[in-house]
Design a protein around this motif. Structure first.
Motif, PDB file in Angstrom:
ATOM      1  N   PHE A 277       8.598   7.548   3.038  1.00 43.56           N
ATOM      2  CA  PHE A 277       7.747   6.360   2.960  1.00 43.56           C
ATOM      3  C   PHE A 277       8.476   5.110   3.450  1.00 43.56           C
ATOM      4  CE2 PHE A 277       4.834   8.931   0.611  1.00 43.56           C
ATOM      5  CZ  PHE A 277       3.610   8.293   0.731  1.00 43.56           C
ATOM      6  N   VAL A 278       9.758   4.977   3.121  1.00 41.52           N
ATOM      7  CA  VAL A 278      10.519   3.821   3.587  1.00 41.52           C
ATOM      8  C   VAL A 278      10.642   3.840   5.111  1.00 41.52           C
ATOM      9  CG1 VAL A 278      12.774   2.701   3.574  1.00 41.52           C
ATOM     10  CG2 VAL A 278      11.793   3.523   1.436  1.00 41.52           C
TER      11      VAL A 278
ATOM     12  N   LEU B  25      14.185  15.704  -8.504  1.00 38.15           N
ATOM     13  CA  LEU B  25      14.982  14.622  -7.920  1.00 38.15           C
ATOM     14  C   LEU B  25      15.135  14.768  -6.419  1.00 38.15           C
ATOM     15  CD1 LEU B  25      16.745  12.116  -8.183  1.00 38.15           C
ATOM     16  CD2 LEU B  25      18.688  13.613  -8.709  1.00 38.15           C
ATOM     17  N   ILE B  26      15.490  15.957  -5.941  1.00 39.79           N
ATOM     18  CA  ILE B  26      15.718  16.155  -4.511  1.00 39.79           C
ATOM     19  C   ILE B  26      14.450  15.888  -3.715  1.00 39.79           C
ATOM     20  CG2 ILE B  26      15.249  18.639  -4.663  1.00 39.79           C
ATOM     21  CD1 ILE B  26      17.753  16.834  -2.300  1.00 39.79           C
ATOM     22  N   ASN B  27      13.302  16.291  -4.275  1.00 42.07           N
ATOM     23  CA  ASN B  27      12.021  16.034  -3.602  1.00 42.07           C
ATOM     24  C   ASN B  27      11.688  14.547  -3.619  1.00 42.07           C
ATOM     25  OD1 ASN B  27      11.698  18.765  -3.132  1.00 42.07           O
ATOM     26  ND2 ASN B  27      10.517  19.112  -5.002  1.00 42.07           N
ATOM     27  N   ARG B  28      12.045  13.864  -4.710  1.00 38.85           N
ATOM     28  CA  ARG B  28      11.792  12.426  -4.793  1.00 38.85           C
ATOM     29  C   ARG B  28      12.601  11.665  -3.739  1.00 38.85           C
ATOM     30  NH1 ARG B  28      12.207  12.834 -10.581  1.00 38.85           N
ATOM     31  NH2 ARG B  28      14.116  11.593 -10.556  1.00 38.85           N
TER      32      ARG B  28
ATOM     33  N   ALA C 236       2.446   6.862  -6.659  1.00 39.31           N
ATOM     34  CA  ALA C 236       1.299   7.625  -7.167  1.00 39.31           C
ATOM     35  C   ALA C 236       1.510   9.125  -7.050  1.00 39.31           C
ATOM     36  CB  ALA C 236       0.028   7.221  -6.423  1.00 39.31           C
ATOM     37  N   PHE C 237       2.112   9.576  -5.960  1.00 43.72           N
ATOM     38  CA  PHE C 237       2.268  11.008  -5.716  1.00 43.72           C
ATOM     39  C   PHE C 237       3.733  11.433  -5.716  1.00 43.72           C
ATOM     40  CE2 PHE C 237      -1.659   9.658  -3.482  1.00 43.72           C
ATOM     41  CZ  PHE C 237      -2.569  10.338  -4.278  1.00 43.72           C
TER      42      PHE C 237
ATOM     43  N   ALA D   6       0.824  -1.212   0.000  1.00 46.78           N
ATOM     44  CA  ALA D   6       0.000   0.000   0.000  1.00 46.78           C
ATOM     45  C   ALA D   6       0.859   1.264   0.000  1.00 46.78           C
ATOM     46  CB  ALA D   6      -0.936  -0.010   1.211  1.00 46.78           C
ATOM     47  N   LEU D   7       1.893   1.300   0.855  1.00 47.87           N
ATOM     48  CA  LEU D   7       2.734   2.487   0.932  1.00 47.87           C
ATOM     49  C   LEU D   7       3.493   2.730  -0.370  1.00 47.87           C
ATOM     50  CD1 LEU D   7       4.293   2.356   4.527  1.00 47.87           C
ATOM     51  CD2 LEU D   7       2.555   3.926   3.666  1.00 47.87           C
TER      52      LEU D   7
END
Length: 299
Positions: free
Chosen positions: A197-198, A187-190, A181-182, A174-175
């Motif tokens: 999330f991890v 790149l820095i934000n990713r 999805a969002f 789910a996570l």
């Protein structure tokens, strides 16, 4: 027909269109899913191979030796984390499929692409979980250690189905879908987004050790498999579109009935165990039921 202009990873602008009733969020999710590549399976494959190699080097491919090499870490984590039993018990229920479906129920209306991927991913995760548990046949801590030597929170689980952790698979499935999805464009934000999330996923899955239900490697393997199942669910739903009906309003009665059943199940669980996570899930599900019903009636 509605259009959405999104910035891609290279800084360019891409235009995508949709005929959905609530298109913007769903288009954004669809755009992010379309950017994913099969090479993302490389990382979980490497991690699983490293874990297998680690166990092989320690001659821990048998159930008993697999458990014994983790004994010290299991007791240490269990003792430290079980000091907060109510919090751990609430967090661990995020791996309950009923809770996951309830908390994500609102996306049926606003971002059905998430549910299309979730449906495929949960089926894949269920298959992997059931097959691998039977294949490895590892006894749970309560079936191997003296139950007085560690803390057990909630129901005592004493079967021979410890590896992998099913809750961990569901949580990371789910996570990971929500993460992809969002996913931000830059790149820095990713990087920060994925780290968030991890970290949340690890906090959730370690509750299985806190409850005395699993060993540390059980939850790590479960998390990696859950991530892989999320990717598989996204690719399956994107390629074959077997769940494309989810976003169609004429099928809303199916979700109204299914979510009503979930609502009743949650209400029953609250009467048995008054957990905050169940109350929160019931609250979210109530809002989703109202919105989906209103949208269907207005059509």
């Amino acid at each position: 027909m509605r259009q959405l202009f999104l910035e891609n990873a290279d800084g360019g602008i891409e235009k995508i269109t949709s005929e959905k009733a609530n298109p913007l969020l769903d288009l954004y999710v669809s755009f992010n899913f379309s950017r994913l590549r099969p090479s993302l399976f490389f990382l979980p494959a490497v991690l699983l191979l490293l874990i297998a190699a680690f166990l092989f080097m320690l001659d821990a491919l048998r159930a008993e030796s697999y458990i014994l090499i983790q004994r010290e870490y299991f007791f240490m984590l269990n003792a430290a984390l079980s000091q907060y039993p109510e919090m751990q018990y609430n967090l661990t229920e995020t791996g309950n499929t009923l809770v996951v479906a309830s908390l994500l129920s609102i996306f049926v209306l606003h971002a059905p692409k998430i549910w299309e991927s979730l449906a495929s991913a949960l089926l894949v995760s269920c298959l992997f979980s059931s097959v691998l548990k039977k294949l490895f046949h590892v006894p749970r801590p309560a079936a191997f250690f003296d139950n007085g030597s560690f803390t057990i929170i909630g129901r005592t689980l004493s079967g021979h189905n410890s590896l992998p952790s099913g809750h961990s698979i569901t949580i990371f499935t789910a996570l990971s879908i929500l993460m992809f999805a969002f996913m931000p464009a830059r790149l820095i934000n990713r990087i920060f987004w994925c780290a968030l999330f991890v970290s949340a996923g690890l906090a959730f899955v370690l509750t299985r050790v806190a409850l005395g239900a699993h060993y540390p490697i059980d939850v790590l393997v479960g998390g990696i498999i859950g991530y892989s199942c999320a990717l598989a669910g996204i690719f399956i739903s994107t390629r074959y579109r077997i769940w494309k009906w989810i976003g169609n309003r004429k099928y809303h009665p199916f979700f109204i009935i299914a979510f009503t059943a979930c609502w009743l199940a949650l209400a029953f669980r609250i009467m048995q165990e008054h957990l905050f996570i169940f109350c929160l899930s019931l609250f979210v599900l109530t809002i989703s039921l109202y919105k989906i019903t209103a949208a269907y009636v207005k059509r």
